[in-house]
Scaffold this motif. Sequence first.
Motif, PDB file in Angstrom:
ATOM      1  N   MET A   1       0.861  -1.201   0.000  1.00 47.16           N
ATOM      2  CA  MET A   1       0.000   0.000   0.000  1.00 47.16           C
ATOM      3  C   MET A   1       0.885   1.233   0.000  1.00 47.16           C
ATOM      4  O   MET A   1       1.907   1.278   0.669  1.00 47.16           O
ATOM      5  N   ASP A   2       0.456   2.246  -0.776  1.00 48.30           N
ATOM      6  CA  ASP A   2       1.253   3.462  -0.850  1.00 48.30           C
ATOM      7  C   ASP A   2       1.227   4.218   0.472  1.00 48.30           C
ATOM      8  O   ASP A   2       0.241   4.215   1.208  1.00 48.30           O
ATOM      9  N   ALA A   3       2.324   4.917   0.749  1.00 47.75           N
ATOM     10  CA  ALA A   3       2.414   5.697   1.975  1.00 47.75           C
ATOM     11  C   ALA A   3       1.465   6.888   1.926  1.00 47.75           C
ATOM     12  O   ALA A   3       1.031   7.327   0.871  1.00 47.75           O
ATOM     13  N   ALA A   4       1.163   7.413   3.078  1.00 45.73           N
ATOM     14  CA  ALA A   4       0.332   8.610   3.151  1.00 45.73           C
ATOM     15  C   ALA A   4       1.046   9.765   2.478  1.00 45.73           C
ATOM     16  O   ALA A   4       2.264   9.905   2.568  1.00 45.73           O
ATOM     17  N   VAL A   5       0.286  10.575   1.778  1.00 48.90           N
ATOM     18  CA  VAL A   5       0.864  11.685   1.040  1.00 48.90           C
ATOM     19  C   VAL A   5       1.234  12.806   2.001  1.00 48.90           C
ATOM     20  O   VAL A   5       0.529  13.098   2.954  1.00 48.90           O
ATOM     21  N   SER A   6       2.388  13.441   1.754  1.00 46.48           N
ATOM     22  CA  SER A   6       2.858  14.535   2.598  1.00 46.48           C
ATOM     23  C   SER A   6       2.072  15.795   2.297  1.00 46.48           C
ATOM     24  O   SER A   6       1.108  15.786   1.538  1.00 46.48           O
ATOM     25  N   ALA A   7       2.486  16.917   2.900  1.00 49.52           N
ATOM     26  CA  ALA A   7       1.819  18.199   2.669  1.00 49.52           C
ATOM     27  C   ALA A   7       1.742  18.508   1.187  1.00 49.52           C
ATOM     28  O   ALA A   7       0.770  19.085   0.710  1.00 49.52           O
ATOM     29  N   HIS A   8       2.756  18.142   0.449  1.00 52.20           N
ATOM     30  CA  HIS A   8       2.733  18.273  -1.002  1.00 52.20           C
ATOM     31  C   HIS A   8       2.929  16.890  -1.606  1.00 52.20           C
ATOM     32  O   HIS A   8       3.852  16.171  -1.220  1.00 52.20           O
ATOM     33  N   PRO A   9       2.081  16.486  -2.549  1.00 55.17           N
ATOM     34  CA  PRO A   9       2.319  15.210  -3.239  1.00 55.17           C
ATOM     35  C   PRO A   9       3.591  15.311  -4.066  1.00 55.17           C
ATOM     36  O   PRO A   9       4.110  16.412  -4.294  1.00 55.17           O
ATOM     37  N   PRO A  10       4.111  14.183  -4.536  1.00 57.23           N
ATOM     38  CA  PRO A  10       5.306  14.244  -5.379  1.00 57.23           C
ATOM     39  C   PRO A  10       5.070  15.085  -6.627  1.00 57.23           C
ATOM     40  O   PRO A  10       3.936  15.243  -7.090  1.00 57.23           O
ATOM     41  N   VAL A  11       6.164  15.605  -7.146  1.00 51.92           N
ATOM     42  CA  VAL A  11       6.143  16.380  -8.384  1.00 51.92           C
ATOM     43  C   VAL A  11       7.094  15.704  -9.363  1.00 51.92           C
ATOM     44  O   VAL A  11       8.223  15.359  -8.991  1.00 51.92           O
ATOM     45  N   ALA A  12       6.646  15.487 -10.592  1.00 53.24           N
ATOM     46  CA  ALA A  12       7.512  14.940 -11.633  1.00 53.24           C
ATOM     47  C   ALA A  12       7.776  16.026 -12.663  1.00 53.24           C
ATOM     48  O   ALA A  12       6.840  16.657 -13.168  1.00 53.24           O
ATOM     49  N   VAL A  13       9.045  16.253 -12.964  1.00 55.38           N
ATOM     50  CA  VAL A  13       9.449  17.209 -14.001  1.00 55.38           C
ATOM     51  C   VAL A  13      10.043  16.394 -15.133  1.00 55.38           C
ATOM     52  O   VAL A  13      11.141  15.832 -15.006  1.00 55.38           O
ATOM     53  N   VAL A  14       9.300  16.296 -16.231  1.00 53.83           N
ATOM     54  CA  VAL A  14       9.696  15.433 -17.342  1.00 53.83           C
ATOM     55  C   VAL A  14       9.799  16.276 -18.615  1.00 53.83           C
ATOM     56  O   VAL A  14       9.668  17.490 -18.589  1.00 53.83           O
ATOM     57  N   GLY A  15      10.031  15.589 -19.728  1.00 55.74           N
ATOM     58  CA  GLY A  15      10.137  16.298 -20.996  1.00 55.74           C
ATOM     59  C   GLY A  15      11.398  15.923 -21.742  1.00 55.74           C
ATOM     60  O   GLY A  15      12.201  15.113 -21.282  1.00 55.74           O
ATOM     61  N   PRO A  16      11.585  16.510 -22.926  1.00 55.22           N
ATOM     62  CA  PRO A  16      12.719  16.132 -23.765  1.00 55.22           C
ATOM     63  C   PRO A  16      14.069  16.524 -23.188  1.00 55.22           C
ATOM     64  O   PRO A  16      14.180  17.459 -22.382  1.00 55.22           O
ATOM     65  N   THR A  17      15.082  15.808 -23.613  1.00 58.28           N
ATOM     66  CA  THR A  17      16.461  16.085 -23.243  1.00 58.28           C
ATOM     67  C   THR A  17      16.832  17.526 -23.584  1.00 58.28           C
ATOM     68  O   THR A  17      16.435  18.046 -24.618  1.00 58.28           O
ATOM     69  N   ALA A  18      17.578  18.174 -22.694  1.00 60.11           N
ATOM     70  CA  ALA A  18      18.126  19.522 -22.890  1.00 60.11           C
ATOM     71  C   ALA A  18      17.077  20.621 -22.780  1.00 60.11           C
ATOM     72  O   ALA A  18      17.333  21.767 -23.148  1.00 60.11           O
ATOM     73  N   SER A  19      15.898  20.301 -22.242  1.00 58.52           N
ATOM     74  CA  SER A  19      14.860  21.329 -22.126  1.00 58.52           C
ATOM     75  C   SER A  19      15.029  22.199 -20.890  1.00 58.52           C
ATOM     76  O   SER A  19      14.451  23.283 -20.806  1.00 58.52           O
ATOM     77  N   GLY A  20      15.798  21.726 -19.893  1.00 60.24           N
ATOM     78  CA  GLY A  20      16.023  22.520 -18.693  1.00 60.24           C
ATOM     79  C   GLY A  20      15.366  21.952 -17.451  1.00 60.24           C
ATOM     80  O   GLY A  20      15.087  22.686 -16.493  1.00 60.24           O
ATOM     81  N   LYS A  21      15.155  20.645 -17.418  1.00 64.41           N
ATOM     82  CA  LYS A  21      14.431  20.003 -16.320  1.00 64.41           C
ATOM     83  C   LYS A  21      15.165  20.105 -14.986  1.00 64.41           C
ATOM     84  O   LYS A  21      14.552  20.315 -13.942  1.00 64.41           O
ATOM     85  N   THR A 193       0.741  12.242  -7.793  1.00 67.54           N
ATOM     86  CA  THR A 193       1.860  13.016  -8.344  1.00 67.54           C
ATOM     87  C   THR A 193       1.397  14.043  -9.370  1.00 67.54           C
ATOM     88  O   THR A 193       0.590  13.747 -10.248  1.00 67.54           O
ATOM     89  N   ARG A 194       1.905  15.268  -9.226  1.00 64.84           N
ATOM     90  CA  ARG A 194       1.687  16.307 -10.234  1.00 64.84           C
ATOM     91  C   ARG A 194       2.782  16.156 -11.293  1.00 64.84           C
ATOM     92  O   ARG A 194       3.962  16.074 -10.957  1.00 64.84           O
ATOM     93  N   ILE A 195       2.391  16.136 -12.570  1.00 65.39           N
ATOM     94  CA  ILE A 195       3.364  15.911 -13.635  1.00 65.39           C
ATOM     95  C   ILE A 195       3.469  17.160 -14.505  1.00 65.39           C
ATOM     96  O   ILE A 195       2.478  17.596 -15.108  1.00 65.39           O
ATOM     97  N   ILE A 196       4.674  17.714 -14.557  1.00 61.46           N
ATOM     98  CA  ILE A 196       4.975  18.885 -15.372  1.00 61.46           C
ATOM     99  C   ILE A 196       5.948  18.457 -16.463  1.00 61.46           C
ATOM    100  O   ILE A 196       6.911  17.735 -16.190  1.00 61.46           O
ATOM    101  N   ALA A 197       5.689  18.886 -17.679  1.00 62.36           N
ATOM    102  CA  ALA A 197       6.640  18.641 -18.766  1.00 62.36           C
ATOM    103  C   ALA A 197       7.124  19.966 -19.327  1.00 62.36           C
ATOM    104  O   ALA A 197       6.331  20.898 -19.519  1.00 62.36           O
TER     105      ALA A 197
END
Length: 306
Positions: A1-21, A193-197
Motif C-alpha cells: 500500500m502506498d504511503a500517506a501523502v505529505s503536505a505536497h504530493p510528489p512532483v515529476a518534471v519530465v520532458g525532452p532532453t536539454a529542455s532545462g528540467k 503526483t503532479r506531472i509537469i513537462a
Amino acid sequence: MDAAVSAHPPVAVVGPTASGKSDLALDLAEHLDGDIINLDAMQQYRGMDIGTAKLPVDERRGIPHHQIDVLDVTETATVARYQQAASGDVERLLAAGRTPVLVGGSMMYIQGLLDDWRFPATDPAVRARYEALLDEIGVAALHRRLAEVDAAAAASILDTDGRRIVRALEVIELTGQPFAASAPVIGEPRWGTRIIALDRDTTELDDRIRRRTRLMFEQGLVDEVHGLIGHGLRAGVTARRAIGYAQVLSALDGEYDVAQAEELTFIGTRRYVRRQRSWFRRDHRIVWLDAADRHLLDDARRVVES
C-alpha cells in the motif's frame, strides 16, 4: 500500500532532453523542502557523468539525490529494478514529510513508477539469445525482425534502440501476445503526483542539444569512455548502448573519427527528443510549460499547489 501523502504530493518534471528540467527540479525541491529522485536510466551508472549530463555534486545545492550512481556499467538497467527501488525512495520521503521531486526523461521509467505496471517475467536464456542476435546482425536488422512479428511494437520503438527491441521480442516470445498487451493503463498517477513537462521551440532545443553535445566532447567524453572500458563498459548490456557512449566506442574501434562520433551523438539525441515528445504528448495528465518563459518557476508552483 502506498504511503500517506505529505503536505505536497510528489512532483515529476519530465520532458525532452536539454529542455532545462534539472534547474526547475532544483528550484521546486528548494521551495517544497524536497529531495530529487532521478528518472534518467543512464544517470544510474557510476562514472557515466559527462555523457549523461549528470549534475555535479557541488551544483546540487545540498539537495539529496536518489537513484543516481547506483549501478556499475556491467549491470543491466531495468525498469522493474528501478520501479522497486524508486518506489521505496518515494514512500520513505513521504513518510518523513519531505516532497519527492522526480526529474528525468526516460519514458518507461516514468510510466513504470507512476502507473500500475506489472512487468512480464524475463527469461535469461531467451534474452541472451536476442542479445547475441543483436550483436550478430545489428540493431536495424533486429528491428526489421520485430516488425515481422509485431508491426505496432516496431512502430513504437526506435530502430536504434537495441535494448527495447530485445525486450519486446523477449516479451512477445514469452507471453505469445503483442508487446503492447503488457503496457500499463494510464490512470491516476501514484501518490497523486503532479506531472509537469518542459519543452522549447524546436529550433532552440536543437541548438541546445548541439551545444550540449559539443560541450560533452570538449569536457572529455572520449577520456571518460576510455576509463569506463577499464571498468567493463564493453561487457555492459545497457550502458554501452547509451547515446554518446555507443558512438565513442565505435570511434575507438575505428569505424569513424571522433568528429563523426560527435555528429552522430547529436543526431541520435535529436531523434530521441522527437520520440520523447511524442510519448509525453499522449499522457493527458501532463501540464506542459514553456521552459523559456521567464515566469517558469511561478507557473510550475501554481501547478504544484493547485
